[in-house]
Design a protein around this motif. Structure first.
Motif, PDB file in Angstrom:
ATOM      1  N   ARG A  39       0.855   4.151  -2.885  1.00 30.37           N
ATOM      2  CA  ARG A  39       0.762   5.591  -2.651  1.00 30.37           C
ATOM      3  C   ARG A  39       1.922   6.341  -3.289  1.00 30.37           C
ATOM      4  O   ARG A  39       1.748   7.438  -3.822  1.00 30.37           O
ATOM      5  CB  ARG A  39       0.723   5.877  -1.148  1.00 30.37           C
ATOM      6  CG  ARG A  39      -0.592   5.501  -0.464  1.00 30.37           C
ATOM      7  CD  ARG A  39      -1.739   6.348  -0.985  1.00 30.37           C
ATOM      8  NE  ARG A  39      -2.990   6.040  -0.333  1.00 30.37           N
ATOM      9  CZ  ARG A  39      -3.535   6.784   0.630  1.00 30.37           C
ATOM     10  NH1 ARG A  39      -2.912   7.873   1.058  1.00 30.37           N
ATOM     11  NH2 ARG A  39      -4.688   6.438   1.169  1.00 30.37           N
TER      12      ARG A  39
ATOM     13  N   ARG B 177      -6.077   1.153   7.675  1.00 40.04           N
ATOM     14  CA  ARG B 177      -6.589   1.304   9.048  1.00 40.04           C
ATOM     15  C   ARG B 177      -7.496   0.125   9.384  1.00 40.04           C
ATOM     16  O   ARG B 177      -8.279  -0.303   8.536  1.00 40.04           O
ATOM     17  CB  ARG B 177      -7.382   2.600   9.174  1.00 40.04           C
ATOM     18  CG  ARG B 177      -7.855   2.930  10.592  1.00 40.04           C
ATOM     19  CD  ARG B 177      -6.718   3.347  11.477  1.00 40.04           C
ATOM     20  NE  ARG B 177      -7.186   3.791  12.785  1.00 40.04           N
ATOM     21  CZ  ARG B 177      -6.384   4.119  13.775  1.00 40.04           C
ATOM     22  NH1 ARG B 177      -5.085   4.088  13.616  1.00 40.04           N
ATOM     23  NH2 ARG B 177      -6.883   4.494  14.936  1.00 40.04           N
TER      24      ARG B 177
ATOM     25  N   LYS C 166       0.298   5.751   7.945  1.00 41.88           N
ATOM     26  CA  LYS C 166      -0.392   6.984   7.555  1.00 41.88           C
ATOM     27  C   LYS C 166      -0.311   7.199   6.047  1.00 41.88           C
ATOM     28  O   LYS C 166      -1.319   7.523   5.403  1.00 41.88           O
ATOM     29  CB  LYS C 166       0.215   8.172   8.289  1.00 41.88           C
ATOM     30  CG  LYS C 166      -0.474   9.500   7.985  1.00 41.88           C
ATOM     31  CD  LYS C 166       0.154  10.633   8.786  1.00 41.88           C
ATOM     32  CE  LYS C 166      -0.542  11.960   8.458  1.00 41.88           C
ATOM     33  NZ  LYS C 166       0.069  13.091   9.234  1.00 41.88           N
TER      34      LYS C 166
ATOM     35  N   GLU D 128       0.832  -1.208   0.000  1.00 45.61           N
ATOM     36  CA  GLU D 128       0.000   0.000   0.000  1.00 45.61           C
ATOM     37  C   GLU D 128       0.866   1.257   0.000  1.00 45.61           C
ATOM     38  O   GLU D 128       0.535   2.260  -0.636  1.00 45.61           O
ATOM     39  CB  GLU D 128      -0.932  -0.009   1.209  1.00 45.61           C
ATOM     40  CG  GLU D 128      -2.053  -1.039   1.117  1.00 45.61           C
ATOM     41  CD  GLU D 128      -2.944  -0.813  -0.089  1.00 45.61           C
ATOM     42  OE1 GLU D 128      -3.353   0.349  -0.326  1.00 45.61           O
ATOM     43  OE2 GLU D 128      -3.223  -1.790  -0.815  1.00 45.61           O
ATOM     44  N   TYR D 129       1.986   1.196   0.710  1.00 41.77           N
ATOM     45  CA  TYR D 129       2.925   2.312   0.698  1.00 41.77           C
ATOM     46  C   TYR D 129       3.495   2.493  -0.706  1.00 41.77           C
ATOM     47  O   TYR D 129       3.599   3.626  -1.214  1.00 41.77           O
ATOM     48  CB  TYR D 129       4.039   2.030   1.700  1.00 41.77           C
ATOM     49  CG  TYR D 129       5.031   3.150   1.876  1.00 41.77           C
ATOM     50  CD1 TYR D 129       4.621   4.442   2.180  1.00 41.77           C
ATOM     51  CD2 TYR D 129       6.398   2.906   1.762  1.00 41.77           C
ATOM     52  CE1 TYR D 129       5.541   5.462   2.363  1.00 41.77           C
ATOM     53  CE2 TYR D 129       7.321   3.915   1.944  1.00 41.77           C
ATOM     54  CZ  TYR D 129       6.885   5.188   2.241  1.00 41.77           C
ATOM     55  OH  TYR D 129       7.809   6.197   2.411  1.00 41.77           O
TER      56      TYR D 129
ATOM     57  N   SER E  28       0.140   4.929   3.788  1.00 44.04           N
ATOM     58  CA  SER E  28      -0.564   3.872   3.070  1.00 44.04           C
ATOM     59  C   SER E  28      -2.066   4.079   3.066  1.00 44.04           C
ATOM     60  O   SER E  28      -2.782   3.598   2.185  1.00 44.04           O
ATOM     61  CB  SER E  28      -0.246   2.506   3.680  1.00 44.04           C
ATOM     62  OG  SER E  28      -0.894   2.347   4.920  1.00 44.04           O
ATOM     63  N   GLY E  29      -2.568   4.778   4.083  1.00 44.30           N
ATOM     64  CA  GLY E  29      -4.006   4.959   4.211  1.00 44.30           C
ATOM     65  C   GLY E  29      -4.701   3.774   4.828  1.00 44.30           C
ATOM     66  O   GLY E  29      -5.937   3.754   4.959  1.00 44.30           O
TER      67      GLY E  29
END
Length: 327
Positions: free
Chosen positions: A177, A325, A320, A173-174, A322-323
């Motif tokens: 982004r 949660r 953070k 995910e990082y 990566s978004g």
């Protein structure tokens, strides 16, 4: 669980009895099999590496070390079981980077505090994550993959992981982004299952721990196109790093530590740490780990604590960015 019968005579012996029992238990440690909790299913990288350590540790202690798999919530279930176990030194276990650092930011609440609920025993190993694709994929490097993925379109490129909150998930995910890609996450129960779907072409790529996928890389069933570490990894020296591939400051190294519940006797904790460090100094053990895609670190509790404290803010930034949660 051992059930004791307490007689009136024993009660009359006063407060000296518990101290005597505690001292005797420490002096005779270990006098029965031990349990090593692994917070992931059998067959994954954490499990296979932990079993090598358990075999060596059992031989050193003169007692069996039984590996108990307690998977769930990307390792949180098993790590919480370590924290809640009897603090007598007979139960301890492995935690990966997730529960000890990344999950503090990823999960809204955790059932344990990685800084206060454990006795740290040792920093035990490091492993890279490797970006791998099916051999039929035209991409031979990261930039070609990015171009291919953008051509496919948003949400049309899928990747598999051993679950939400793993380094494979957060690292990908990082990456998404940083590159502007919109990817489809497909979480699996284990990385071993995910890699079989990658070979079959049911998912497009993975970014997983090297020990999980090393055999398939060596068998040319999947193609590595980048490693997550700052420097090229031994054994994959022809595979570029993510930073060499044009993704600045991308350094995602997975690591693990050995933990016991808070409050175990200091003498027992020191014994376990000393035996682990001896194991890590053995050239044959180090060579076996390297053959499996890992590097043995095997340093004491201060090194592990410093790593956790260093990684907590770093992974807070990654989570953070990566978004991701988990509520």
């Amino acid at each position: 669980m051992i059930t004791r019968r307490t007689t009136l005579a024993a009660l009359g012996a006063g407060l000296a009895a518990p101290a005597f029992r505690s001292a005797s238990a420490q002096d005779g440690f270990p006098n029965r099999p031990l349990t090593m909790i692994v917070p992931f299913p059998p067959g994954g990288s954490t499990d296979v590496l932990a079993r090598v350590i358990a075999e060596r540790l059992g031989a050193a202690l003169g007692q069996s070390v039984i590996v108990e798999n307690r998977p769930g919530a990307a390792g949180n279930v098993g790590v919480n079981a370590i924290a809640r176990s009897q603090p007598d030194g007979y139960t301890f276990g492995v935690s990966t980077i997730g529960p000890l650092s990344a999950h503090v930011a990823l999960y809204r609440t955790l059932p344990f505090n990685p800084q206060t609920d454990f006795t740290y025993l040792a920093d035990i190993y490091e492993i890279p994550n490797v970006f791998v694709v099916n051999p039929q994929n035209p991409a031979k490097n990261i930039q070609e993959f990015i171009a291919w993925a953008k051509q496919r379109g948003a949400g049309k490129v899928s990747y598999g992981t051993p679950g939400i909150g793993t380094t494979g998930h957060l690292g990908t995910e990082y990456f998404a982004r940083r590159t502007g890609l919109e990817l489809l996450h497909v979480p699996y129960r284990t990385g071993a299952v995910a890699v079989q779907d990658l070979i079959a072409g049911r998912i497009d790529f993975m970014f997983d721990n090297l020990p999980t996928i090393l055999g398939q890389i060596q068998g040319n069933q999947i193609r590595p196109i980048a490693v997550s570490t700052a420097k090229r990894w031994p054994g994959l020296s022809d595979v570029a790093t993510m930073m060499e591939s044009g993704i600045p400051d991308f350094d995602v190294t997975s690591w693990s530590g050995m933990l016991a519940p808070k409050g175990i006797p200091e003498a027992i904790a020191k014994r376990l740490t000393a035996e682990l460090i001896k194991i890590g100094e053995d050239p044959a053990f180090r060579a076996r780990f390297e053959q499996m895609g890992a590097v043995s670190t095997m340093k004491g509790p201060d090194v592990l604590r410093a790593r956790v404290e260093r990684e907590l803010p770093r992974w807070a930034e990654v989570v953070k960015a990566s978004g991701a949660r988990v509520d």
